[in-house]
Design a protein around this motif. Structure first.
Motif: not given
Length: 782
Positions: A689-695, A697-713
């Motif tokens: 999923e991370i690889a496809i998101r990068k393909v 156009g997702a940046t490392i920042k976008n991927i980090l934000q995705m994880f941060f959002k889940e765990y901060f909730i």
């Protein structure tokens, strides 16, 4: 086949060794805390249960009129005859007087518990005469009985009968050896000697024990006992309503001195609950990781089914893997128990060890069975998934990650709760130890010595001459800590009293003078100090006394006590601000300070109050003890550091804070590694999923934000649950103290921010590595 299952299980544990080790350590610590705490509770609850008909034995006590809710252990001797005459339910009754005395023989000395007894005690508690005679029961006699264990430890094989020893500064002769009680008792005596009964309702020198008949209705009996008021028998008595306490419950009913209690019984329960929560946190941590790994092994499960594996064989494989961790954690817990046992026994003051490991095994087996049963729910669901779903590794979207998220939230709730409770407790203890009590206690000490033929004033001069002593007071006073008022008087009337109100108050009387007030740093709220110009019965009262009498301005007011028709009037010349010398859970009591000259009859029991230089207490202690051994070796001496004595009120809180601090640290570590492990597994599970998101156009920042959002909730949900519950618990605890700290808002923010920082670090370290991988390589390997 079983061998094959174990081999597969070991391989998987090695593959995720970090998570497995953390789970094992968490379980081990939780099992150790819970086991030791529950054993401690059982030990504390079984004091004095070895007596014949122990459930029918009670101690008769009385409400102190000077302190609401406080029971006196000592009653007057005439109360025994009164109880026996008016309460036919009483089968046996006896009065004793226990006190610690110094036993000395040749060069050996030791402070031991002696009990003054008569034949009623011997018969009621089945004390056996092993050697000698019963002359130790003769009133005013000089012969004593020692226990068998004391005879062996002091005299070995030599016959102890006829030996002359010094007991409390008095020569005595050993005339008997008697049977011991178990050391698991609040009255583990070493020496018996004759009691002296005082036929006076004001004597209050005896502890009275009764044994009631087996068919007695205890509730009805308690009501009849509480209907008896000693004040009605003797108007000058400081005692009021009677009460009974089971001998098996004396341990935590304020029977013992605070020196003898390591930790409050309720706090031992809290420690047991903390241990259980650590076990729960560990199990949630491991079970969450275990189920997450099983989901990742969906394709493996499908291929095993293709190769002929049944649901039962898969169930056995996964169960063995789960059981291995439980067994490893339990075994490690047993090792930790062995390592901690000697220190634990010393801390808990356990004198007789019991079947520790057999009971520990019962708790461990219970934990294994319970957690194993819980684990079967997700295991049953996973093994029932279709073959196609397993091979394709599909998951139902509605249930995706619910168990993993729930387990993580539970760990965070427990961790936040532990951190919050420990932080509030530390803040309250710091406040109690450092807040202004209304009086000085730092670098203050007092010494009292019951000397024969000596001059206390000479000793006062000697102490004043010590290089570490900066100030002494004349030996006319009593220390505020730990002694307080040495006598109380019943106040029958006061200015402004409502004539329809016949209520009386008990007021503590303390000798004092200008130097005394200055020594303790007491502060006047109105009026003037006692001085040379003060006259007889001039007094200074504290604010509590003024409040009791309903006075807004007390100076110039009068109050009186009445006895045999004669009134003694006290004239208030000043009011001192309230100060705290009692336990922090007890409100200040009414006190009146009188001129020291008015209590000259008490000077023989007075103390030498002195101040010492910073850091010199140990030198003071050693020097004064040496002086006593040289000048009055047979005399009893009482030497106190007032700050240390006050801090003894907080021993239970200190001990609990230490225990909870350790448990909190373990719980936090488990949660941190749980988050770290969850993020690691999630990254592995979502590599594609991370690889496809990068393909796309997702940046490392976008991927980090995705994880941060889940765990901060998840953290936010945990905080919403943990903080209100923890606040209610700690606010209730704080309200049991007279002086209370506050729970500031910054504490919630700091704890939340701290845990959030840990989550950020855990996510960043793992997701950064996963997000930087080449998408093409990831998709190809998937």
């Amino acid at each position: 086949m079983i061998r094959h299952y174990f081999k597969i299980a070991f391989r998987n544990l090695q593959k995720y060794k970090t998570q497995s080790i953390i789970s094992v350590i968490g379980l081990a610590v939780g099992i150790t805390c819970f086991t030791l705490a529950t054993l401690w509770i059982r030990y504390e609850m079984t004091y004095d249960t070895f007596h014949r008909k122990a459930d029918n034995i009670y101690m008769v006590r009385a409400q102190l009129k000077s302190a609401t809710g406080v029971l006196s252990n000592s009653l007057p001797y005439p109360a025994m005859e009164y109880l026996k005459k008016n309460l036919p339910e009483i089968e046996d009754i006896c009065g004793i007087s226990p006190i610690r005395r110094k036993l000395q023989f040749n060069d050996r000395s030791e402070n031991l518990l002696t009990v003054e007894v008569d034949s009623a005690f011997i018969n009621m508690f089945d004390i056996r005469l092993l050697k000698g005679n019963v002359n130790f029961l003769k009133e005013r006699g000089k012969e004593i009985a020692i226990t068998e264990s004391l005879a062996k430890s002091w005299f070995g094989e030599e016959d102890s009968l006829g030996k002359e020893v010094e007991l409390g500064g008095r020569l005595c002769r050993i005339c008997a050896v008697v049977s011991d009680w178990s050391q698991h008792s609040n009255l583990a005596y070493s020496i018996l000697l004759p009691i002296r009964h005082y036929p006076d309702w004001l004597s209050e020198t005896e502890q009275i024990f009764i044994r009631i008949r087996s068919n007695t209705d205890i509730e009805s009996f308690q009501k009849r006992v509480s209907a008896i008021n000693l004040f009605k028998q003797e108007k000058e008595s400081s005692l009021g309503q009677l009460a009974i306490t089971p001998i098996t419950s004396l341990r935590y009913s304020d029977y013992l001195n605070r020196d003898e209690i390591v930790i409050s019984f309720n706090y031992i329960r809290y420690f047991a609950i903390a241990g259980a929560l650590v076990i729960l946190c560990s199990l949630f941590n491991y079970l969450t990781l275990f189920i997450s790994r099983l989901r990742m092994r969906g394709r493996e499960m499908g291929l095993r089914k293709v190769c002929g594996a049944t649901d039962h064989s898969l169930f056995a494989l996964f169960s063995i893997e789960y059981l291995l961790v439980l067994i490893a954690g339990s075994a490690t817990g047993m090792v930790l128990i062995e390592l901690c046992l000697s220190r634990f026994i010393e801390l808990a003051q356990i004198s007789e060890t019991t079947s520790l490991y057999s009971e520990a095994m019962i708790y461990i087996i219970a934990v294994i069975i319970l957690s194993f049963i819980i684990s079967q729910i997700p295991l049953y669901y996973l093994r029932k998934r279709t073959l196609q779903n397993n091979i394709q590794n599909k998951k139902e979207t509605a249930q995706r990650g619910i168990f993993r998220k729930s387990g993580l939230v539970m760990q965070l709730i427990i961790s936040l709760g532990f951190i919050f409770c420990t932080a509030v407790m530390m803040k309250q203890l710091y406040y109690l130890k450092n807040t202004d009590l209304g009086m000085e206690r730092h670098n203050l000490a007092n010494v009292a010595i019951w000397m024969k033929g000596g001059d206390i004033n000479e000793w006062n001069t000697k102490i004043a001459g010590l290089p570490m002593v900066t100030e002494t007071l004349p030996p006319h006073y009593f220390p505020i800590i730990p002694t307080g008022p040495m006598m109380y008087t019943e106040i029958n009337g006061w200015d402004g009293q409502n004539k329809t109100n016949d209520e009386t108050y008990s007021v503590g009387i303390m000798p004092s003078g200008e130097d005394f007030f200055k020594y303790y740093g007491l502060h006047l709220s109105e009026g003037e100090w006692l001085s040379d110009k003060s006259i007889t019965n001039d007094v200074i009262i504290n604010e509590t006394a003024a409040l009791k009498f309903g006075w807004k301005s007390a100076v110039g007011k009068k109050f009186y006590s009445e006895y045999d028709g004669q009134k003694t009037f006290y004239h208030v010349i000043g009011v001192v601000k309230d100060f705290s010398h009692l336990p922090p859970t007890v409100a200040p009591q009414p006190i009146a300070f009188v001129r020291a000259e008015e209590q000259q009859y008490l000077w023989g029991r007075a103390s030498i109050l002195f101040k010492f230089k910073e850091g010199s207490w140990k030198a003071c202690l050693d020097t004064i003890q040496k002086m006593q051994n040289e000048d009055f070796p047979s005399s009893f001496m009482r030497l106190y550091n007032e700050e240390e004595e006050y801090n003894k009120y907080l021993r239970s809180e200190d001990a609990l804070m230490t225990l909870l601090g350790i448990v909190s640290l373990v719980c936090i570590i488990i949660s941190i590694f749980g988050i770290f492990s969850q993020v690691t597994l999630s990254c592995e599970q979502r590599r594609k999923e991370i690889a496809i998101r990068k393909v796309n156009g997702a940046t490392i920042k976008n991927i980090l934000q995705m994880f941060f959002k889940e765990y901060f909730i998840l953290l936010f949900i945990a905080a919403i649950i943990a903080f209100p519950i923890s606040h209610i618990i700690m606010q209730t605890w704080i309200e049991s103290y007279i002086r209370q700290t506050t729970i500031p808002a910054w504490m919630y923010v700091a704890i939340f921010t701290g845990i959030a920082g840990v989550i950020v670090i855990s996510i960043f370290s793992r997701v950064w590595s996963a997000a930087r991988q080449n998408p093409a390589e990831v998709v190809k390997t998937e």
